[in-house]
Scaffold this motif. Structure first.
Motif, PDB file in Angstrom:
ATOM      1  N   ALA A   1     -20.328 -25.878 -50.113  1.00  0.00           N
ATOM      2  CA  ALA A   1     -19.671 -25.926 -48.684  1.00  0.00           C
ATOM      3  C   ALA A   1     -20.452 -26.741 -47.462  1.00  0.00           C
ATOM      4  N   GLY A   2     -19.812 -27.319 -46.703  1.00  0.00           N
ATOM      5  CA  GLY A   2     -20.680 -28.098 -45.697  1.00  0.00           C
ATOM      6  C   GLY A   2     -20.788 -29.412 -45.741  1.00  0.00           C
ATOM      7  N   LEU A   3     -20.469 -30.072 -44.711  1.00  0.00           N
ATOM      8  CA  LEU A   3     -20.486 -31.546 -44.769  1.00  0.00           C
ATOM      9  C   LEU A   3     -21.700 -32.232 -44.019  1.00  0.00           C
ATOM     10  N   GLY A   4     -22.324 -31.421 -42.971  1.00  0.00           N
ATOM     11  CA  GLY A   4     -23.047 -31.939 -42.150  1.00  0.00           C
ATOM     12  C   GLY A   4     -24.607 -31.629 -42.328  1.00  0.00           C
ATOM     13  N   ASP A   5     -25.297 -31.155 -41.497  1.00  0.00           N
ATOM     14  CA  ASP A   5     -26.774 -31.030 -41.236  1.00  0.00           C
ATOM     15  C   ASP A   5     -27.041 -29.828 -42.118  1.00  0.00           C
ATOM     16  N   VAL A   6     -26.217 -28.675 -42.518  1.00  0.00           N
ATOM     17  CA  VAL A   6     -26.331 -27.811 -43.424  1.00  0.00           C
ATOM     18  C   VAL A   6     -25.369 -27.705 -44.644  1.00  0.00           C
ATOM     19  N   GLN A   7     -25.677 -27.792 -45.569  1.00  0.00           N
ATOM     20  CA  GLN A   7     -24.898 -27.430 -46.884  1.00  0.00           C
ATOM     21  C   GLN A   7     -25.409 -26.413 -47.522  1.00  0.00           C
ATOM     22  N   ILE A   8     -24.463 -25.700 -48.339  1.00  0.00           N
ATOM     23  CA  ILE A   8     -24.842 -24.436 -49.019  1.00  0.00           C
ATOM     24  C   ILE A   8     -24.038 -24.612 -50.381  1.00  0.00           C
ATOM     25  N   ARG A   9     -24.554 -24.246 -51.492  1.00  0.00           N
ATOM     26  CA  ARG A   9     -24.110 -24.008 -52.717  1.00  0.00           C
ATOM     27  C   ARG A   9     -24.709 -23.022 -53.710  1.00  0.00           C
ATOM     28  N   PRO A  10     -23.815 -22.656 -54.493  1.00  0.00           N
ATOM     29  CA  PRO A  10     -24.308 -21.626 -55.631  1.00  0.00           C
ATOM     30  C   PRO A  10     -24.785 -22.405 -56.760  1.00  0.00           C
ATOM     31  N   VAL A  11     -25.755 -21.965 -57.565  1.00  0.00           N
ATOM     32  CA  VAL A  11     -26.341 -22.507 -58.605  1.00  0.00           C
ATOM     33  C   VAL A  11     -26.527 -21.632 -59.883  1.00  0.00           C
ATOM     34  N   PRO A  12     -26.361 -21.985 -61.137  1.00  0.00           N
ATOM     35  CA  PRO A  12     -26.515 -20.981 -62.179  1.00  0.00           C
ATOM     36  C   PRO A  12     -27.754 -20.214 -61.953  1.00  0.00           C
ATOM     37  N   GLY A  13     -27.523 -18.961 -62.543  1.00  0.00           N
ATOM     38  CA  GLY A  13     -28.823 -17.919 -62.403  1.00  0.00           C
ATOM     39  C   GLY A  13     -28.475 -17.010 -61.132  1.00  0.00           C
ATOM     40  N   ASP A  14     -27.397 -17.289 -60.467  1.00  0.00           N
ATOM     41  CA  ASP A  14     -27.527 -16.327 -59.413  1.00  0.00           C
ATOM     42  C   ASP A  14     -28.278 -16.645 -58.172  1.00  0.00           C
ATOM     43  N   TYR A  15     -28.312 -18.033 -57.818  1.00  0.00           N
ATOM     44  CA  TYR A  15     -28.977 -18.365 -56.821  1.00  0.00           C
ATOM     45  C   TYR A  15     -28.093 -19.108 -55.703  1.00  0.00           C
ATOM     46  N   ILE A  16     -28.449 -19.516 -54.510  1.00  0.00           N
ATOM     47  CA  ILE A  16     -27.874 -20.171 -53.553  1.00  0.00           C
ATOM     48  C   ILE A  16     -29.013 -21.288 -52.895  1.00  0.00           C
ATOM     49  N   ILE A  17     -28.395 -22.298 -53.014  1.00  0.00           N
ATOM     50  CA  ILE A  17     -29.269 -23.574 -52.307  1.00  0.00           C
ATOM     51  C   ILE A  17     -28.693 -23.829 -50.759  1.00  0.00           C
ATOM     52  N   VAL A  18     -29.556 -23.837 -49.852  1.00  0.00           N
ATOM     53  CA  VAL A  18     -29.356 -24.168 -48.640  1.00  0.00           C
ATOM     54  C   VAL A  18     -30.298 -25.538 -48.158  1.00  0.00           C
ATOM     55  N   GLU A  19     -29.461 -26.691 -48.050  1.00  0.00           N
ATOM     56  CA  GLU A  19     -29.931 -27.777 -47.836  1.00  0.00           C
ATOM     57  C   GLU A  19     -29.904 -28.103 -46.036  1.00  0.00           C
ATOM     58  N   LEU A  20     -31.041 -28.394 -45.594  1.00  0.00           N
ATOM     59  CA  LEU A  20     -31.339 -28.610 -44.031  1.00  0.00           C
ATOM     60  C   LEU A  20     -31.493 -30.179 -43.927  1.00  0.00           C
TER      61      LEU A  20
END
Length: 189
Positions: A122-141
């Protein structure tokens, strides 16, 4: 004060976070995490101005390379007087301008973005968030100052999100239009 374009080009090998476009505040995000989110009632001198603040300290890993990350405590905050937003506070020592004493790095984004990013990218701008294998979430800023990737445990962010729905239910958010306009005008002066 030199700005650093990415998280791996720091002379003293300290990781950095891009500076947020949201004004920082005095907040210590390096406290030890609590098992459960903490709800705080903030009272002003007037009876009408009562605000509920939900703080949850979570462990995040600032990614430096494909094989290296630094662990830090991040405070995730939800306030009922700003019901559409979630804020993350990162320790000042990871800020791009930390050599000048730096402030806590604060990022604000929509609660619905966090909710969507827990299950799918989710997210198209300055903040993007996505799940990854192993029950983790990545937040890109990302900002003009640089970019950062921070990894969180899915359960920690889900717990925070669930607790925020206890403060203001999903779809129950009410915005004070006059207050919102005043905030926008305040930020432009």
């Amino acid at each position: 004060m030199p700005k650093i374009a990415n998280t791996t080009a720091v002379a003293d090998s300290r990781p950095t976070l891009p500076t947020s476009r949201v004004g920082g505040g005095v907040h210590d995000a390096s406290v030890f995490p609590a098992k459960n989110p903490t709800i705080i009632q903030l009272f002003s001198l007037g009876v009408e101005n009562v605000s509920t603040v939900l703080d949850h300290v979570v462990l995040g890993r600032l990614v430096l390379s494909t094989i290296r990350a630094v662990t830090m405590y991040v405070t995730v905050r939800y306030q009922d007087d700003d019901p559409l937003a979630v804020r993350m506070f990162f320790p000042a020592r990871y800020a791009l301008d930390s050599e000048d004493g730096g402030e806590v790095v604060e990022w604000a984004f929509s609660r619905s973005l966090l909710a969507a990013g827990i299950d799918a990218p989710a997210g198209l701008g300055d903040v993007q968030i996505r799940p990854v294998p192993g029950d983790y979430i990545i937040v890109e800023l990302s900002s003009p100052d640089g970019a950062a990737v921070v990894v969180f445990e899915r359960q920690e962010l889900q717990t925070f999100l669930w607790a925020s729905y206890q403060v203001v239910g999903q779809g129950q958010e009410v915005i004070d239009g006059d207050r919102a306009i005043a905030e926008v005008l305040k930020d432009t002066t």
